[in-house]
Design a protein around this motif. Structure first.
Motif, mmCIF file in Angstrom:
data_model
loop_
_atom_site.group_PDB
_atom_site.id
_atom_site.type_symbol
_atom_site.label_atom_id
_atom_site.label_comp_id
_atom_site.label_asym_id
_atom_site.label_seq_id
_atom_site.Cartn_x
_atom_site.Cartn_y
_atom_site.Cartn_z
ATOM 1 N N ARG A 1 0.805 -1.205 -0.005
ATOM 2 C CA ARG A 1 0.137 0.087 0.114
ATOM 3 C C ARG A 1 0.931 1.132 0.079
ATOM 4 N NH1 ARG A 1 -2.611 -1.252 4.305
ATOM 5 N NH2 ARG A 1 -4.023 -2.638 3.248
ATOM 6 N N ALA A 2 1.955 1.052 0.868
ATOM 7 C CA ALA A 2 2.942 2.319 0.815
ATOM 8 C C ALA A 2 3.561 2.446 -0.609
ATOM 9 C CB ALA A 2 4.032 2.145 1.899
ATOM 10 N N VAL A 3 4.026 1.531 -1.323
ATOM 11 C CA VAL A 3 4.535 1.537 -2.480
ATOM 12 C C VAL A 3 3.569 2.109 -3.508
ATOM 13 C CG1 VAL A 3 5.923 0.319 -4.392
ATOM 14 C CG2 VAL A 3 6.173 -0.174 -1.938
ATOM 15 N N TYR A 4 2.315 1.598 -3.509
ATOM 16 C CA TYR A 4 1.134 2.270 -4.486
ATOM 17 C C TYR A 4 1.040 3.700 -4.173
ATOM 18 C CZ TYR A 4 -0.801 -2.306 -5.690
ATOM 19 O OH TYR A 4 -0.698 -3.458 -6.341
ATOM 20 N N TYR A 5 0.988 4.283 -3.042
ATOM 21 C CA TYR A 5 0.845 5.732 -2.875
ATOM 22 C C TYR A 5 2.022 6.474 -3.325
ATOM 23 C CZ TYR A 5 -3.067 5.036 0.514
ATOM 24 O OH TYR A 5 -4.011 4.783 0.912
ATOM 25 N N ILE A 6 3.167 5.924 -3.315
ATOM 26 C CA ILE A 6 4.453 6.592 -4.115
ATOM 27 C C ILE A 6 4.450 6.528 -5.538
ATOM 28 C CG2 ILE A 6 6.811 6.232 -4.455
ATOM 29 C CD1 ILE A 6 7.048 4.976 -1.497
ATOM 30 N N HIS A 7 3.853 5.474 -6.036
ATOM 31 C CA HIS A 7 3.899 5.474 -7.579
ATOM 32 C C HIS A 7 2.483 6.082 -8.119
ATOM 33 C CE1 HIS A 7 7.607 3.062 -8.548
ATOM 34 N NE2 HIS A 7 7.592 2.889 -7.302
ATOM 35 N N SER A 8 1.537 6.314 -7.171
ATOM 36 C CA SER A 8 0.422 7.054 -7.776
ATOM 37 C C SER A 8 0.893 8.386 -8.342
ATOM 38 C CB SER A 8 -0.586 7.208 -6.843
ATOM 39 O OG SER A 8 0.148 7.905 -5.338
ATOM 40 N N LEU A 9 1.906 8.952 -8.114
ATOM 41 C CA LEU A 9 2.480 10.144 -8.704
ATOM 42 C C LEU A 9 2.616 10.068 -9.876
ATOM 43 C CD1 LEU A 9 5.236 11.034 -6.195
ATOM 44 C CD2 LEU A 9 2.840 12.151 -6.222
ATOM 45 N N GLY A 10 2.508 9.179 -10.646
ATOM 46 C CA GLY A 10 2.545 8.816 -12.374
ATOM 47 C C GLY A 10 3.834 9.531 -12.916
ATOM 48 N N ALA A 11 3.390 10.306 -13.623
ATOM 49 C CA ALA A 11 4.695 11.091 -14.560
ATOM 50 C C ALA A 11 5.243 11.952 -13.917
ATOM 51 C CB ALA A 11 3.748 11.871 -15.763
ATOM 52 N N ALA A 12 4.765 12.400 -12.660
ATOM 53 C CA ALA A 12 5.405 13.268 -11.736
ATOM 54 C C ALA A 12 6.648 12.494 -11.106
ATOM 55 C CB ALA A 12 4.659 14.031 -10.853
ATOM 56 N N LEU A 13 6.530 11.247 -10.783
ATOM 57 C CA LEU A 13 7.474 10.605 -10.088
ATOM 58 C C LEU A 13 8.999 10.656 -10.524
ATOM 59 C CD1 LEU A 13 7.983 8.599 -7.601
ATOM 60 C CD2 LEU A 13 7.674 6.412 -9.121
ATOM 61 N N PRO A 14 9.164 10.580 -11.681
ATOM 62 C CA PRO A 14 10.560 10.945 -11.896
ATOM 63 C C PRO A 14 11.019 12.401 -11.629
ATOM 64 C CG PRO A 14 9.444 9.927 -13.908
ATOM 65 C CD PRO A 14 8.407 10.120 -12.973
ATOM 66 N N LEU A 15 10.389 13.338 -11.671
ATOM 67 C CA LEU A 15 10.677 14.629 -11.543
ATOM 68 C C LEU A 15 11.034 14.894 -9.865
ATOM 69 C CD1 LEU A 15 8.182 16.877 -13.394
ATOM 70 C CD2 LEU A 15 10.304 16.296 -14.054
ATOM 71 N N VAL A 16 10.130 13.916 -9.206
ATOM 72 C CA VAL A 16 10.386 14.107 -7.625
ATOM 73 C C VAL A 16 11.740 13.333 -7.339
ATOM 74 C CG1 VAL A 16 9.689 13.276 -5.410
ATOM 75 C CG2 VAL A 16 7.864 14.185 -7.267
ATOM 76 N N GLU A 17 12.038 12.199 -8.077
ATOM 77 C CA GLU A 17 13.052 11.436 -7.951
ATOM 78 C C GLU A 17 14.386 12.197 -8.094
ATOM 79 O OE1 GLU A 17 11.570 6.837 -8.387
ATOM 80 O OE2 GLU A 17 12.345 7.919 -10.112
ATOM 81 N N TRP A 18 14.516 12.881 -9.158
ATOM 82 C CA TRP A 18 15.522 13.469 -9.654
ATOM 83 C C TRP A 18 15.936 14.602 -9.000
ATOM 84 C CZ3 TRP A 18 19.870 11.956 -12.392
ATOM 85 C CH2 TRP A 18 19.492 10.957 -13.234
#
Length: 321
Positions: free
Chosen positions: A53-70
């Motif tokens: 469930r925690a991993v789902y919430y992180i990846h629910s960012l979708g296309a914004a996830l790479p921006l947050v990671e970088w």
């Protein structure tokens, strides 16, 4: 004097600001992210559902996830690490002459920083492969890298930790890496307070030491729990976790919590590979016709019998009329 200043490197001219930015990034966002990351991984001890469930919430960012990671992780990490290497090369340790605790911590901070950097780079390569494009992953996956699937988080993590050298290399590597990174952060908090002038007097430094030690011990316990949760599951636990993850995926897909991205699923990755493989193979279907020859006498008898049946049917029809 002005000519000397102009001839100095950019770092020397802006050393005051750069060192403070270096220590700040080590705490926010890197230190904060590390605390969240280890706590999230330790939640696996509470069960597959909690972790997934925690991993789902992180990846629910979708296309914004790479921006947050970088923006929030990778670029600050590279800046902090590269500048840290420069500080190590230009700094001078007097541990050989003075065996004070402060000098030992200065040396340990540098060594754990190097260990932490190597650990984090290999950690990202091991689970995520660094880059997410096909040709690169086609090379990395057979080598045992990039085998973490976010939609099958617990099971794929445990399987990845069981790879290489009979399942011994990665657990030992991660345990050393986590402990070194925790020490680097906890001790870095203390040195950051010196850099920013938060604790200067001996009494203030003593109080800060107690706080940083307590923080380091707590984070070590959390990090070790996260490590154990990843390396402890056996084949039966992994299979059970995979079944739970698949059930959760169907529910999360219906509610819109996750996106339909097969590359993030263990089975989905295999399905994509099977489709690509089957597309290269043409199926050929051959029909066989079997002809059975019978003897002439039997054929004649059959014709006679069939003729008799027809006459009987005709007679019956006439009588009905």
């Amino acid at each position: 004097m002005s000519e000397l200043t102009r001839s100095q490197s950019f770092f020397i001219r802006h050393e005051f600001a750069i060192r403070r930015l270096h220590s700040l990034l080590g705490i926010v966002p890197l230190g904060l992210y590390m605390c969240i990351h280890l706590t999230t991984n330790a939640s696996l001890l509470n069960g597959t559902e909690t972790f997934q469930r925690a991993v789902y919430y992180i990846h629910s960012l979708g296309a914004a996830l790479p921006l947050v990671e970088w923006g929030g992780i990778f670029l600050p990490l590279l800046f902090h690490a590269i500048l840290g290497v420069w500080i190590i090369k230009t700094g001078k340790s007097n541990l050989g002459s003075y065996k004070f605790t402060g000098n030992k911590r200065y040396t340990w901070q540098r060594w754990t920083g190097l260990i932490a950097f190597v650990f984090l780079m290999l950690h990202v390569l091991h689970l995520h492969g660094w880059f997410h494009f096909g040709p690169w992953l086609a090379v990395m996956k057979p080598l045992g890298f990039a085998n973490f699937y976010p939609y099958n988080a617990a099971s794929s993590l445990a399987m990845a930790m069981d790879d290489w050298a009979w399942g011994l290399f990665w657990p030992a590597f991660y345990l050393i890496g986590v402990w070194a990174t925790v020490f680097h952060l906890a001790n870095g908090l203390w040195t950051a307070g010196i850099t920013w002038g938060l604790w200067i007097s001996p009494s203030a430094q003593e109080r800060a030491t107690k706080v940083c030690v307590a923080f380091g011990v707590l984070l070590t316990v959390i990090g070790t729990a996260a490590w154990w949760a990843a390396v402890a599951p056996g084949p039966e636990e992994i299979a059970q976790a995979r079944e739970t993850e698949n059930e959760m995926y169907e529910a999360a897909l219906k509610t819109g919590l996750v996106y339909d991205m097969p590359e993030k699923r263990y089975e989905g990755e295999e399905a994509i590979a099977d489709e690509e493989e089957s597309g290269e193979i043409d199926a050929i279907i051959i029909e066989e016709t079997v002809i059975i020859e019978t003897e002439g006498t039997d054929a004649g008898a059959d014709e006679t019998d069939s003729g008799g049946d027809d006459s009987d049917e005709t007679a019956d029809a006439d009588s009905d009329e």
